[in-house]
Scaffold this motif. Sequence first.
Motif, PDB file in Angstrom:
ATOM      1  N   LEU A  22     -14.711 -49.548  31.294  1.00  0.00           N
ATOM      2  CA  LEU A  22     -15.562 -49.838  32.447  1.00  0.00           C
ATOM      3  C   LEU A  22     -16.549 -48.689  32.625  1.00  0.00           C
ATOM      4  CD1 LEU A  22     -13.005 -51.079  35.159  1.00  0.00           C
ATOM      5  CD2 LEU A  22     -14.152 -52.403  33.383  1.00  0.00           C
ATOM      6  N   GLU A  23     -17.804 -49.010  32.886  1.00  0.00           N
ATOM      7  CA  GLU A  23     -18.794 -47.961  33.143  1.00  0.00           C
ATOM      8  C   GLU A  23     -19.344 -48.037  34.559  1.00  0.00           C
ATOM      9  OE1 GLU A  23     -21.757 -47.763  30.006  1.00  0.00           O
ATOM     10  OE2 GLU A  23     -20.175 -47.889  28.477  1.00  0.00           O
ATOM     11  N   ARG A  24     -19.277 -49.224  35.169  1.00  0.00           N
ATOM     12  CA  ARG A  24     -19.797 -49.382  36.531  1.00  0.00           C
ATOM     13  C   ARG A  24     -18.808 -50.239  37.330  1.00  0.00           C
ATOM     14  NH1 ARG A  24     -26.162 -50.560  36.177  1.00  0.00           N
ATOM     15  NH2 ARG A  24     -25.952 -49.736  38.265  1.00  0.00           N
ATOM     16  N   PRO A  25     -18.851 -50.116  38.669  1.00  0.00           N
ATOM     17  CA  PRO A  25     -17.872 -50.862  39.494  1.00  0.00           C
ATOM     18  C   PRO A  25     -18.000 -52.381  39.338  1.00  0.00           C
ATOM     19  CG  PRO A  25     -19.159 -49.308  40.837  1.00  0.00           C
ATOM     20  CD  PRO A  25     -19.725 -49.253  39.479  1.00  0.00           C
ATOM     21  N   THR A  26     -19.154 -52.848  38.837  1.00  0.00           N
ATOM     22  CA  THR A  26     -19.365 -54.299  38.707  1.00  0.00           C
ATOM     23  C   THR A  26     -18.969 -54.820  37.317  1.00  0.00           C
ATOM     24  OG1 THR A  26     -21.664 -53.679  38.285  1.00  0.00           O
ATOM     25  CG2 THR A  26     -21.158 -54.547  40.466  1.00  0.00           C
ATOM     26  N   ASP A  27     -18.376 -53.959  36.481  1.00  0.00           N
ATOM     27  CA  ASP A  27     -17.954 -54.364  35.129  1.00  0.00           C
ATOM     28  C   ASP A  27     -16.544 -54.940  35.124  1.00  0.00           C
ATOM     29  OD1 ASP A  27     -20.259 -53.105  34.240  1.00  0.00           O
ATOM     30  OD2 ASP A  27     -19.221 -51.389  33.326  1.00  0.00           O
ATOM     31  N   VAL A  28     -16.247 -55.773  34.136  1.00  0.00           N
ATOM     32  CA  VAL A  28     -14.847 -56.018  33.764  1.00  0.00           C
ATOM     33  C   VAL A  28     -14.691 -55.680  32.284  1.00  0.00           C
ATOM     34  CG1 VAL A  28     -14.398 -57.826  35.480  1.00  0.00           C
ATOM     35  CG2 VAL A  28     -15.109 -58.489  33.150  1.00  0.00           C
ATOM     36  N   LEU A  29     -13.434 -55.517  31.893  1.00  0.00           N
ATOM     37  CA  LEU A  29     -13.100 -55.309  30.495  1.00  0.00           C
ATOM     38  C   LEU A  29     -12.384 -56.572  30.016  1.00  0.00           C
ATOM     39  CD1 LEU A  29     -13.414 -52.882  28.589  1.00  0.00           C
ATOM     40  CD2 LEU A  29     -10.987 -52.400  28.996  1.00  0.00           C
ATOM     41  N   VAL A  30     -12.771 -57.078  28.871  1.00  0.00           N
ATOM     42  CA  VAL A  30     -12.174 -58.315  28.355  1.00  0.00           C
ATOM     43  C   VAL A  30     -11.520 -58.042  27.001  1.00  0.00           C
ATOM     44  CG1 VAL A  30     -12.746 -60.629  27.485  1.00  0.00           C
ATOM     45  CG2 VAL A  30     -13.797 -59.810  29.600  1.00  0.00           C
ATOM     46  N   ARG A  31     -10.269 -58.490  26.863  1.00  0.00           N
ATOM     47  CA  ARG A  31      -9.615 -58.451  25.545  1.00  0.00           C
ATOM     48  C   ARG A  31     -10.073 -59.705  24.797  1.00  0.00           C
ATOM     49  NH1 ARG A  31      -5.107 -60.891  23.797  1.00  0.00           N
ATOM     50  NH2 ARG A  31      -4.417 -61.386  25.915  1.00  0.00           N
ATOM     51  N   GLY A  69     -13.604 -53.748  37.718  1.00  0.00           N
ATOM     52  CA  GLY A  69     -14.133 -52.660  38.539  1.00  0.00           C
ATOM     53  C   GLY A  69     -13.950 -52.964  40.026  1.00  0.00           C
ATOM     54  N   SER A  70     -14.080 -51.927  40.851  1.00  0.00           N
ATOM     55  CA  SER A  70     -13.813 -52.079  42.288  1.00  0.00           C
ATOM     56  C   SER A  70     -14.826 -52.994  42.969  1.00  0.00           C
ATOM     57  CB  SER A  70     -13.819 -50.701  42.960  1.00  0.00           C
ATOM     58  OG  SER A  70     -15.086 -50.094  42.712  1.00  0.00           O
ATOM     59  N   GLY A  71     -16.006 -53.189  42.342  1.00  0.00           N
ATOM     60  CA  GLY A  71     -17.028 -54.031  42.962  1.00  0.00           C
ATOM     61  C   GLY A  71     -16.976 -55.486  42.504  1.00  0.00           C
ATOM     62  N   VAL A  72     -15.976 -55.844  41.705  1.00  0.00           N
ATOM     63  CA  VAL A  72     -15.897 -57.225  41.198  1.00  0.00           C
ATOM     64  C   VAL A  72     -15.073 -58.064  42.165  1.00  0.00           C
ATOM     65  CG1 VAL A  72     -15.097 -58.687  39.295  1.00  0.00           C
ATOM     66  CG2 VAL A  72     -16.100 -56.449  38.813  1.00  0.00           C
ATOM     67  N   GLU A  73     -15.615 -59.209  42.602  1.00  0.00           N
ATOM     68  CA  GLU A  73     -14.930 -60.000  43.629  1.00  0.00           C
ATOM     69  C   GLU A  73     -14.439 -61.354  43.138  1.00  0.00           C
ATOM     70  OE1 GLU A  73     -17.689 -60.191  46.889  1.00  0.00           O
ATOM     71  OE2 GLU A  73     -17.219 -58.118  47.482  1.00  0.00           O
ATOM     72  N   ARG A  74     -15.183 -61.987  42.253  1.00  0.00           N
ATOM     73  CA  ARG A  74     -14.892 -63.375  41.865  1.00  0.00           C
ATOM     74  C   ARG A  74     -13.894 -63.467  40.719  1.00  0.00           C
ATOM     75  NH1 ARG A  74     -18.504 -65.465  38.773  1.00  0.00           N
ATOM     76  NH2 ARG A  74     -17.290 -67.316  38.414  1.00  0.00           N
ATOM     77  N   ILE A  75     -13.868 -62.424  39.889  1.00  0.00           N
ATOM     78  CA  ILE A  75     -13.119 -62.477  38.634  1.00  0.00           C
ATOM     79  C   ILE A  75     -11.937 -61.516  38.731  1.00  0.00           C
ATOM     80  CG2 ILE A  75     -13.305 -61.959  36.146  1.00  0.00           C
ATOM     81  CD1 ILE A  75     -14.841 -64.487  36.983  1.00  0.00           C
ATOM     82  N   ALA A 138     -20.130 -58.532  36.164  1.00  0.00           N
ATOM     83  CA  ALA A 138     -19.086 -59.477  35.748  1.00  0.00           C
ATOM     84  C   ALA A 138     -19.006 -60.722  36.622  1.00  0.00           C
ATOM     85  CB  ALA A 138     -17.739 -58.774  35.722  1.00  0.00           C
ATOM     86  N   ASP A 139     -19.256 -60.576  37.930  1.00  0.00           N
ATOM     87  CA  ASP A 139     -19.178 -61.758  38.804  1.00  0.00           C
ATOM     88  C   ASP A 139     -20.162 -62.827  38.327  1.00  0.00           C
ATOM     89  OD1 ASP A 139     -17.139 -61.112  40.567  1.00  0.00           O
ATOM     90  OD2 ASP A 139     -18.474 -59.957  41.879  1.00  0.00           O
ATOM     91  N   TYR A 140     -21.318 -62.385  37.853  1.00  0.00           N
ATOM     92  CA  TYR A 140     -22.339 -63.343  37.409  1.00  0.00           C
ATOM     93  C   TYR A 140     -22.095 -63.799  35.963  1.00  0.00           C
ATOM     94  CZ  TYR A 140     -26.978 -65.399  36.731  1.00  0.00           C
ATOM     95  OH  TYR A 140     -28.010 -66.260  36.475  1.00  0.00           O
ATOM     96  N   ASN A 141     -21.645 -62.875  35.107  1.00  0.00           N
ATOM     97  CA  ASN A 141     -21.639 -63.165  33.666  1.00  0.00           C
ATOM     98  C   ASN A 141     -20.350 -63.737  33.092  1.00  0.00           C
ATOM     99  OD1 ASN A 141     -24.351 -62.415  32.940  1.00  0.00           O
ATOM    100  ND2 ASN A 141     -23.775 -60.321  33.443  1.00  0.00           N
ATOM    101  N   CYS A 142     -19.332 -63.920  33.932  1.00  0.00           N
ATOM    102  CA  CYS A 142     -18.086 -64.508  33.415  1.00  0.00           C
ATOM    103  C   CYS A 142     -18.002 -65.971  33.821  1.00  0.00           C
ATOM    104  CB  CYS A 142     -16.867 -63.791  33.993  1.00  0.00           C
ATOM    105  SG  CYS A 142     -16.661 -62.107  33.421  1.00  0.00           S
ATOM    106  N   LEU A 143     -17.749 -66.825  32.867  1.00  0.00           N
ATOM    107  CA  LEU A 143     -17.471 -68.229  33.179  1.00  0.00           C
ATOM    108  C   LEU A 143     -15.964 -68.417  33.078  1.00  0.00           C
ATOM    109  CD1 LEU A 143     -18.560 -71.210  33.571  1.00  0.00           C
ATOM    110  CD2 LEU A 143     -18.260 -71.433  31.098  1.00  0.00           C
ATOM    111  N   ARG A 144     -15.313 -68.691  34.222  1.00  0.00           N
ATOM    112  CA  ARG A 144     -13.861 -68.836  34.210  1.00  0.00           C
ATOM    113  C   ARG A 144     -13.484 -70.165  33.543  1.00  0.00           C
ATOM    114  NH1 ARG A 144     -12.862 -68.745  39.338  1.00  0.00           N
ATOM    115  NH2 ARG A 144     -12.879 -66.544  39.788  1.00  0.00           N
ATOM    116  N   LEU A 145     -12.429 -70.125  32.737  1.00  0.00           N
ATOM    117  CA  LEU A 145     -12.029 -71.324  31.988  1.00  0.00           C
ATOM    118  C   LEU A 145     -10.773 -71.941  32.581  1.00  0.00           C
ATOM    119  CD1 LEU A 145     -12.658 -69.922  28.389  1.00  0.00           C
ATOM    120  CD2 LEU A 145     -14.126 -71.476  29.702  1.00  0.00           C
ATOM    121  N   PRO A 146     -10.605 -73.253  32.434  1.00  0.00           N
ATOM    122  CA  PRO A 146      -9.429 -73.924  32.996  1.00  0.00           C
ATOM    123  C   PRO A 146      -8.160 -73.705  32.168  1.00  0.00           C
ATOM    124  CG  PRO A 146     -10.925 -75.503  31.986  1.00  0.00           C
ATOM    125  CD  PRO A 146     -11.576 -74.173  31.870  1.00  0.00           C
TER     126      PRO A 146
END
Length: 379
Positions: A22-31, A69-75, A138-146
Amino acid sequence: MKALVYNGSRDVSVDEVPDARLERPTDVLVRITTTNICGSDLHMYEGRTELEPGKILGHENLGVVTEAGSGVERIAVGDRVCLPFNIACGFCRNCESGMPSYCLTANPDPEMAGAAYGFVGMGPYSGGQAEYLRVPFADYNCLRLPEDAEDKEDDYVMVADVFPTGWHATRLAGLRPGESCVVYGAGPVGLMAAYSALLQGASQVMVVDRHPDRLRLVEEMGAIPVDDSKGDPVEQVHNLTEGRRADCGCECVGYHAHDHLGTEHPEMTMNKLVESVKFTGGIGVVGAFLPSDPGASDEMAQNGRIPFEMGTFWFQGQRIGTGQAPVKVYNRQLRDLIHHDRAKPSFIVSHDLPLEDAPDAYRHFDKREDGWTKVVLKP
Ligand code: NAD
Ligand code: ZN
């Protein structure tokens, strides 16, 4: 972590590199669990661009969130997500007007618009042909899958790029239900454009290429293969449409278009499209025409200049749309088509391979060897 690294022209290797973090609070890390090799990677792989050695490739990515990151709300950690190849902020003027592929925030170069993972000129972001990937905004760039995502990863991963890109080509072309459409190129993008046209109710979809394995997929999906090694594709399209030409067309080859004997003609598909599409018809160009191509053989191609028959195009009153596909505009709907079994884009996958096999896969895919249509890597 392990990652596929670009070393130079036609030289990539799987190396141990510093972990993505993570580099910014709005990032997520994905495996990363699934990541594709794309025709767009080949421009860089072949050394046609000024990609710096050491860059990790891979912009068609899917995986599980391991850190937020601490600023991510949706994911949240544990979410399985598909990542549009465009990295975008969601709030700049271009994102707001529906073109996140030309985001003004994500690319730090003030002269540029648009960012992507593992790409030349598209920001400092690493690619996902790796064990882990940093996802900005990450809130904008992640598409959650079913829930069915684990079993359908090879379908959902196509939503990162080639499925929406093919779909976008048909939208730029202005396709309407019941119309006919001609697609130049039966690579993954062209196949997805044809598939999208069929899903949208096109009456007749013709796809031009010369690789028997790719033309076979065209036929299997219910479109009409046009083999240009057997004669002029324009003439074949005129015959198939009883002289009316196609209502609209899609360019899914780009500047590395060549004739069936292998000689490069970067202008070829554009001029053939103009003649294959009816007067007043629309043409969607998603095949890449890059402004600079240091690897090109002549100066014209280096400047992205092509001898386009503007007069014919103008006289016929045709329209043209171009550029990087705004994946985010389509990806939720395409995800839902997959979820409800209305679309199965994984039919283009020819190889499911471990990340370690990527260098070998690049070699085969770059030669468009028979049977190597789309490579999916499982880090
Ligand atoms: P690909 O190289 O696998 O497919 C290209 C196909 O075009 C090949 O099958 C080739 O045989 C065929 N071809 C070459 N010359 C031809 C001609 N004269 N007539 C008909 N067919 C011809 O690549 P792909 O992954 O399908 O990608 C296609 C293009 O789309 C690339 O330029 C890629 O960079 C671009 N792309 C653009 C976007 C976007 O957002 N606009 C996204 C993804 C890919
Ligand atoms: Zn791609």
